[in-house]
Design a protein around this motif. Sequence first.
Motif, PDB file in Angstrom:
ATOM      1  N   THR A  41       0.857  -1.182   0.000  1.00 49.73           N
ATOM      2  CA  THR A  41       0.000   0.000   0.000  1.00 49.73           C
ATOM      3  C   THR A  41       0.892   1.230   0.000  1.00 49.73           C
ATOM      4  O   THR A  41       1.739   1.383   0.884  1.00 49.73           O
ATOM      5  CB  THR A  41      -0.915   0.024   1.247  1.00 49.73           C
ATOM      6  N   LEU A  42       0.715   2.094  -0.992  1.00 50.32           N
ATOM      7  CA  LEU A  42       1.472   3.350  -1.079  1.00 50.32           C
ATOM      8  C   LEU A  42       0.585   4.480  -0.583  1.00 50.32           C
ATOM      9  O   LEU A  42      -0.550   4.625  -1.028  1.00 50.32           O
ATOM     10  CB  LEU A  42       1.887   3.627  -2.520  1.00 50.32           C
ATOM     11  N   MET A  43       1.102   5.279   0.335  1.00 50.76           N
ATOM     12  CA  MET A  43       0.355   6.425   0.855  1.00 50.76           C
ATOM     13  C   MET A  43       1.282   7.629   0.905  1.00 50.76           C
ATOM     14  O   MET A  43       2.458   7.497   1.230  1.00 50.76           O
ATOM     15  CB  MET A  43      -0.205   6.124   2.245  1.00 50.76           C
ATOM     16  N   ASP A  44       0.716   8.817   0.642  1.00 57.80           N
ATOM     17  CA  ASP A  44       1.566  10.002   0.573  1.00 57.80           C
ATOM     18  C   ASP A  44       0.958  11.243   1.218  1.00 57.80           C
ATOM     19  O   ASP A  44       1.473  12.322   1.046  1.00 57.80           O
ATOM     20  CB  ASP A  44       1.917  10.312  -0.876  1.00 57.80           C
ATOM     21  N   LYS A  45      -0.109  11.095   1.937  1.00 61.56           N
ATOM     22  CA  LYS A  45      -0.729  12.265   2.574  1.00 61.56           C
ATOM     23  C   LYS A  45      -0.385  12.268   4.064  1.00 61.56           C
ATOM     24  O   LYS A  45       0.717  11.981   4.442  1.00 61.56           O
ATOM     25  CB  LYS A  45      -2.241  12.246   2.342  1.00 61.56           C
ATOM     26  N   GLU A  46      -1.355  12.546   4.886  1.00 59.41           N
ATOM     27  CA  GLU A  46      -1.133  12.509   6.335  1.00 59.41           C
ATOM     28  C   GLU A  46      -0.706  11.108   6.764  1.00 59.41           C
ATOM     29  O   GLU A  46      -1.174  10.113   6.213  1.00 59.41           O
ATOM     30  CB  GLU A  46      -2.414  12.899   7.074  1.00 59.41           C
ATOM     31  N   PHE A  47       0.153  11.044   7.755  1.00 59.31           N
ATOM     32  CA  PHE A  47       0.617   9.743   8.234  1.00 59.31           C
ATOM     33  C   PHE A  47      -0.562   8.981   8.845  1.00 59.31           C
ATOM     34  O   PHE A  47      -1.267   9.515   9.705  1.00 59.31           O
ATOM     35  CB  PHE A  47       1.728   9.923   9.267  1.00 59.31           C
ATOM     36  N   PRO A  48      -0.800   7.738   8.422  1.00 60.62           N
ATOM     37  CA  PRO A  48      -1.991   6.973   8.824  1.00 60.62           C
ATOM     38  C   PRO A  48      -1.833   6.254  10.163  1.00 60.62           C
ATOM     39  O   PRO A  48      -1.911   5.022  10.240  1.00 60.62           O
ATOM     40  CB  PRO A  48      -2.159   5.989   7.671  1.00 60.62           C
ATOM     41  N   THR A  49      -1.652   7.001  11.223  1.00 60.72           N
ATOM     42  CA  THR A  49      -1.399   6.434  12.550  1.00 60.72           C
ATOM     43  C   THR A  49      -2.390   5.343  12.924  1.00 60.72           C
ATOM     44  O   THR A  49      -1.994   4.270  13.389  1.00 60.72           O
ATOM     45  CB  THR A  49      -1.439   7.557  13.613  1.00 60.72           C
ATOM     46  N   GLU A  50      -3.676   5.596  12.731  1.00 59.48           N
ATOM     47  CA  GLU A  50      -4.702   4.641  13.154  1.00 59.48           C
ATOM     48  C   GLU A  50      -4.711   3.369  12.311  1.00 59.48           C
ATOM     49  O   GLU A  50      -5.234   2.355  12.733  1.00 59.48           O
ATOM     50  CB  GLU A  50      -6.087   5.283  13.154  1.00 59.48           C
ATOM     51  N   MET A  51      -4.090   3.392  11.137  1.00 56.06           N
ATOM     52  CA  MET A  51      -4.051   2.220  10.266  1.00 56.06           C
ATOM     53  C   MET A  51      -2.854   1.311  10.525  1.00 56.06           C
ATOM     54  O   MET A  51      -2.818   0.181  10.040  1.00 56.06           O
ATOM     55  CB  MET A  51      -4.015   2.648   8.795  1.00 56.06           C
ATOM     56  N   LEU A  52      -1.877   1.764  11.281  1.00 58.01           N
ATOM     57  CA  LEU A  52      -0.633   1.019  11.461  1.00 58.01           C
ATOM     58  C   LEU A  52      -0.817  -0.425  11.929  1.00 58.01           C
ATOM     59  O   LEU A  52      -0.119  -1.315  11.431  1.00 58.01           O
ATOM     60  CB  LEU A  52       0.304   1.762  12.421  1.00 58.01           C
ATOM     61  N   PHE A  55      -0.797  -3.430   9.387  1.00 53.61           N
ATOM     62  CA  PHE A  55       0.363  -3.715   8.549  1.00 53.61           C
ATOM     63  C   PHE A  55       1.416  -4.508   9.309  1.00 53.61           C
ATOM     64  O   PHE A  55       1.604  -4.327  10.504  1.00 53.61           O
ATOM     65  CB  PHE A  55       0.975  -2.418   8.015  1.00 53.61           C
ATOM     66  N   ASP A  56       2.137  -5.368   8.563  1.00 57.43           N
ATOM     67  CA  ASP A  56       3.247  -6.127   9.137  1.00 57.43           C
ATOM     68  C   ASP A  56       4.548  -5.331   9.108  1.00 57.43           C
ATOM     69  O   ASP A  56       5.413  -5.522   9.958  1.00 57.43           O
ATOM     70  CB  ASP A  56       3.438  -7.438   8.357  1.00 57.43           C
ATOM     71  N   GLN A  57       4.676  -4.465   8.103  1.00 57.28           N
ATOM     72  CA  GLN A  57       5.863  -3.627   7.967  1.00 57.28           C
ATOM     73  C   GLN A  57       5.443  -2.230   7.524  1.00 57.28           C
ATOM     74  O   GLN A  57       4.455  -2.079   6.797  1.00 57.28           O
ATOM     75  CB  GLN A  57       6.826  -4.175   6.912  1.00 57.28           C
ATOM     76  N   VAL A  58       6.231  -1.241   7.930  1.00 56.95           N
ATOM     77  CA  VAL A  58       6.034   0.139   7.475  1.00 56.95           C
ATOM     78  C   VAL A  58       7.380   0.629   6.966  1.00 56.95           C
ATOM     79  O   VAL A  58       8.377   0.577   7.685  1.00 56.95           O
ATOM     80  CB  VAL A  58       5.535   1.051   8.616  1.00 56.95           C
ATOM     81  N   ASP A  72       2.876  10.408  15.735  1.00 56.09           N
ATOM     82  CA  ASP A  72       3.167   9.431  14.675  1.00 56.09           C
ATOM     83  C   ASP A  72       4.327   8.516  15.095  1.00 56.09           C
ATOM     84  O   ASP A  72       4.252   7.298  14.942  1.00 56.09           O
ATOM     85  CB  ASP A  72       3.543  10.128  13.368  1.00 56.09           C
ATOM     86  N   ILE A  73       5.349   9.117  15.643  1.00 59.59           N
ATOM     87  CA  ILE A  73       6.517   8.351  16.078  1.00 59.59           C
ATOM     88  C   ILE A  73       6.157   7.413  17.231  1.00 59.59           C
ATOM     89  O   ILE A  73       6.571   6.256  17.248  1.00 59.59           O
ATOM     90  CB  ILE A  73       7.676   9.303  16.460  1.00 59.59           C
ATOM     91  N   ALA A  75       3.235   6.102  17.763  1.00 55.27           N
ATOM     92  CA  ALA A  75       2.438   5.008  17.177  1.00 55.27           C
ATOM     93  C   ALA A  75       3.343   3.997  16.489  1.00 55.27           C
ATOM     94  O   ALA A  75       3.113   2.776  16.580  1.00 55.27           O
ATOM     95  CB  ALA A  75       1.425   5.578  16.201  1.00 55.27           C
ATOM     96  N   LEU A  76       4.380   4.441  15.812  1.00 58.62           N
ATOM     97  CA  LEU A  76       5.319   3.531  15.161  1.00 58.62           C
ATOM     98  C   LEU A  76       6.050   2.679  16.193  1.00 58.62           C
ATOM     99  O   LEU A  76       6.276   1.486  15.979  1.00 58.62           O
ATOM    100  CB  LEU A  76       6.335   4.320  14.340  1.00 58.62           C
ATOM    101  N   GLU A  77       6.454   3.289  17.292  1.00 61.45           N
ATOM    102  CA  GLU A  77       7.162   2.562  18.333  1.00 61.45           C
ATOM    103  C   GLU A  77       6.320   1.447  18.941  1.00 61.45           C
ATOM    104  O   GLU A  77       6.841   0.409  19.316  1.00 61.45           O
ATOM    105  CB  GLU A  77       7.643   3.520  19.409  1.00 61.45           C
ATOM    106  N   LYS A  78       5.007   1.683  19.027  1.00 57.16           N
ATOM    107  CA  LYS A  78       4.112   0.661  19.559  1.00 57.16           C
ATOM    108  C   LYS A  78       4.016  -0.501  18.614  1.00 57.16           C
ATOM    109  O   LYS A  78       3.858  -1.617  18.936  1.00 57.16           O
ATOM    110  CB  LYS A  78       2.719   1.235  19.810  1.00 57.16           C
TER     111      LYS A  78
END
Length: 78
Positions: A41-52, A55-58, A72-73, A75-78
């Motif tokens: 999935t390619l995304m280029d707008k606001e960072f999709p925090t709630e969608m993380l 996904f298995d990888q970002v 955002d950071i 959420a990524l750490e979680k």
Amino acid sequence: DGEFKGKKLLVWGHLKGEHGQVFFENHAMWKALRKRGFEVTLMDKEFPTEMLPKFDQVWIISYDQQTLKDDDITALEK
């Protein structure tokens, strides 16, 4: 081929400069990853925090400016 079947990959970045050269659906890199089974999935707008969590990888395509917010950071750490 198919080794990563069912694995979901989010590729996120802002479309600036050279990113536009690789950030399109038919790019050879995304085709190769899809052939190996990834759902890309390619995304280029606001960072999709709630969608993380779905996904298995970002993968983040970086740029010379800070675009991620502190939330955002976190959420990524979680």
